[in-house]
Design an enzyme around this catalytic site. Structure first.
Site, PDB file in Angstrom:
ATOM      1  N   GLY A  70      38.708  42.654  36.292  1.00 22.66           N
ATOM      2  CA  GLY A  70      37.838  41.669  36.934  1.00 22.66           C
ATOM      3  C   GLY A  70      36.432  41.714  36.379  1.00 22.66           C
ATOM      4  O   GLY A  70      36.147  41.217  35.296  1.00 22.66           O
ATOM      5  N   GLY A  71      35.524  42.332  37.128  1.00 21.47           N
ATOM      6  CA  GLY A  71      34.100  42.336  36.786  1.00 21.47           C
ATOM      7  C   GLY A  71      33.785  42.790  35.379  1.00 21.47           C
ATOM      8  O   GLY A  71      32.934  42.208  34.697  1.00 21.47           O
ATOM      9  N   SER A 120      39.055  47.683  39.915  1.00 19.72           N
ATOM     10  CA  SER A 120      37.901  48.469  39.470  1.00 19.72           C
ATOM     11  C   SER A 120      38.192  49.299  38.219  1.00 19.72           C
ATOM     12  O   SER A 120      37.779  50.440  38.095  1.00 19.72           O
ATOM     13  CB  SER A 120      37.385  49.363  40.611  1.00 19.72           C
ATOM     14  OG  SER A 120      36.967  48.571  41.715  1.00 19.72           O
ATOM     15  N   GLU A 167      47.742  45.707  41.807  1.00 24.05           N
ATOM     16  CA  GLU A 167      46.334  45.739  42.186  1.00 24.05           C
ATOM     17  C   GLU A 167      46.206  46.127  43.653  1.00 24.05           C
ATOM     18  O   GLU A 167      46.350  45.279  44.538  1.00 24.05           O
ATOM     19  CB  GLU A 167      45.697  44.354  41.986  1.00 24.05           C
ATOM     20  CG  GLU A 167      45.636  43.907  40.545  1.00 24.05           C
ATOM     21  CD  GLU A 167      44.594  42.808  40.354  1.00 24.05           C
ATOM     22  OE1 GLU A 167      43.640  43.042  39.613  1.00 24.05           O
ATOM     23  OE2 GLU A 167      44.728  41.740  40.967  1.00 24.05           O
ATOM     24  N   ASN A 207      40.258  38.616  34.101  1.00 26.14           N
ATOM     25  CA  ASN A 207      40.247  37.568  35.120  1.00 26.14           C
ATOM     26  C   ASN A 207      38.784  37.278  35.460  1.00 26.14           C
ATOM     27  O   ASN A 207      38.140  38.054  36.162  1.00 26.14           O
ATOM     28  CB  ASN A 207      41.014  38.039  36.364  1.00 26.14           C
ATOM     29  CG  ASN A 207      40.960  37.037  37.502  1.00 26.14           C
ATOM     30  OD1 ASN A 207      40.541  35.885  37.326  1.00 26.14           O
ATOM     31  ND2 ASN A 207      41.382  37.460  38.686  1.00 26.14           N
ATOM     32  N   TRP A 208      38.277  36.164  34.947  1.00 25.26           N
ATOM     33  CA  TRP A 208      36.858  35.844  35.130  1.00 25.26           C
ATOM     34  C   TRP A 208      36.533  35.352  36.529  1.00 25.26           C
ATOM     35  O   TRP A 208      35.363  35.247  36.896  1.00 25.26           O
ATOM     36  CB  TRP A 208      36.428  34.781  34.113  1.00 25.26           C
ATOM     37  CG  TRP A 208      36.440  35.234  32.690  1.00 25.26           C
ATOM     38  CD1 TRP A 208      36.920  36.421  32.189  1.00 25.26           C
ATOM     39  CD2 TRP A 208      35.951  34.505  31.555  1.00 25.26           C
ATOM     40  NE1 TRP A 208      36.765  36.457  30.831  1.00 25.26           N
ATOM     41  CE2 TRP A 208      36.165  35.301  30.407  1.00 25.26           C
ATOM     42  CE3 TRP A 208      35.354  33.247  31.406  1.00 25.26           C
ATOM     43  CZ2 TRP A 208      35.805  34.881  29.125  1.00 25.26           C
ATOM     44  CZ3 TRP A 208      34.997  32.843  30.132  1.00 25.26           C
ATOM     45  CH2 TRP A 208      35.223  33.656  29.007  1.00 25.26           C
ATOM     46  N   LYS A 209      37.576  35.001  37.286  1.00 25.61           N
ATOM     47  CA  LYS A 209      37.384  34.483  38.652  1.00 25.61           C
ATOM     48  C   LYS A 209      36.426  33.276  38.629  1.00 25.61           C
ATOM     49  O   LYS A 209      36.455  32.498  37.671  1.00 25.61           O
ATOM     50  CB  LYS A 209      36.935  35.598  39.598  1.00 25.61           C
ATOM     51  CG  LYS A 209      37.905  36.794  39.565  1.00 25.61           C
ATOM     52  CD  LYS A 209      37.655  37.806  40.645  1.00 25.61           C
ATOM     53  CE  LYS A 209      38.658  38.948  40.525  1.00 25.61           C
ATOM     54  NZ  LYS A 209      38.534  39.927  41.609  1.00 25.61           N
ATOM     55  N   GLY A 252      37.195  45.056  43.146  1.00 17.98           N
ATOM     56  CA  GLY A 252      35.786  44.735  43.307  1.00 17.98           C
ATOM     57  C   GLY A 252      35.021  45.667  44.225  1.00 17.98           C
ATOM     58  O   GLY A 252      33.886  45.395  44.602  1.00 17.98           O
ATOM     59  N   HIS A 298      47.451  36.532  43.146  1.00 13.82           N
ATOM     60  CA  HIS A 298      46.280  37.412  43.274  1.00 13.82           C
ATOM     61  C   HIS A 298      45.924  37.557  44.747  1.00 13.82           C
ATOM     62  O   HIS A 298      46.058  36.612  45.530  1.00 13.82           O
ATOM     63  CB  HIS A 298      45.093  36.844  42.489  1.00 13.82           C
ATOM     64  CG  HIS A 298      43.985  37.830  42.312  1.00 13.82           C
ATOM     65  ND1 HIS A 298      43.083  38.120  43.322  1.00 13.82           N
ATOM     66  CD2 HIS A 298      43.642  38.613  41.253  1.00 13.82           C
ATOM     67  CE1 HIS A 298      42.242  39.030  42.885  1.00 13.82           C
ATOM     68  NE2 HIS A 298      42.549  39.353  41.636  1.00 13.82           N
TER      69      HIS A 298
END
Length: 255
Positions: free
Chosen positions: A233-234, A212, A167, A9-11, A173, A95
């Site tokens: 995510g990141g 994370s 999640e 998920n690049w957000k 994050g 989300h």
């Protein structure tokens, strides 16, 4: 037999240069890796570029959200029909950032789930508790409520071929992550909860972990029996880190 799915998920991150470079590097890193599905969800405006860059690879295209309406006077929205038209397959809904910043309710998210199923797309339903809910011992209560919004309106059959991403909001994050044992306990609860309605559907539904996930904790998480990959995510913004997570999922599956 469930196959794990690792989805990035690049957000709200990306540029034409970044999309081309990241997807090109992912293709190299993941060539020859089998046993794990891979998908990326770039921002809407980069979907076509990501599709072109990933063409001929095993990387599937996803999106981060969808509107309830298929067309009409809904400025700024993107429909399930449009996402299908450009080749998206996995669509993230519910989300915690959408629930928090856009006040999306369980009811609205269940309606989005229905629209995606009608269009032949795969919903990736995000569920999970906040830190306060976790500390109050309400993890299972919250997850059950968020799943029941779909179960009670669409039935257990709606989860055939669908994906759930557990999640915990406190782990997104933050650098904090549930321990593999904690995550497995919640995943088992989710599967058992759906099994009350339909055991066969519960057995085949992919339940990802998100929050994370990184190269350091992926292998141990994926070794758990009810954790089927991850929503990342990141770490999905770096080809080497994301590829390490995919490889860990594939290795756990093949083991």
């Amino acid at each position: 037999m469930r196959h794990p799915l690792v989805m990035g998920n690049w957000k709200l991150n990306g540029s034409t240069h970044m999309v081309h470079e990241l997807v090109t590097n992912l293709r190299k890193e993941l060539s020859g890796v089998v046993g794990c599905g891979v998908a990326i969800a770039p921002p809407m405006m980069y979907l076509d570029l990501a599709k072109q860059t990933a063409a001929g690879s095993h990387i599937h295209l996803g999106a981060q959200n969808v509107d309830l309406n298929l067309s009409g006077a809904f400025t700024g929205e993107t429909s399930a029909a449009m996402l299908k038209d450009v080749g998206a397959k996995y669509i993230i809904i519910g989300h915690s950032e959408r629930r928090t910043y856009h006040a999306e309710s369980d009811e609205l998210i269940a309606k989005k789930f229905a629209v995606l199923k009608e269009q032949g797309l795969i919903p990736v339903l995000c569920i999970g508790e906040t830190e306060a809910e976790n500390e109050a011992g309400k993890t299972e209560e919250v997850c059950a409520r968020q799943i029941d919004a779909v179960l009670n309106t669409l039935g257990a059959q709606a989860f055939e071929g669908a994906v759930i991403a557990y999640e915990p909001v406190w782990a997104i994050g933050t650098g904090k992550s549930a321990t593999p044992a904690q995550a497995q306990a919640v995943h088992k609860f989710i599967r058992d909860h759906i099994a009350k309605a339909d055991a066969a559907i519960a057995e085949q539904v992919i339940i990802q972990y998100g929050g994370s996930v990184n190269a350091g904790n992926a292998a141990e998480l994926f070794g758990q029996p009810d954790i089927d990959g991850a929503l990342v995510g990141g770490a999905s913004l770096k080809a080497d880190a994301f590829a390490t997570i995919v490889k860990a999922a594939a290795e756990a599956k093949n083991a």
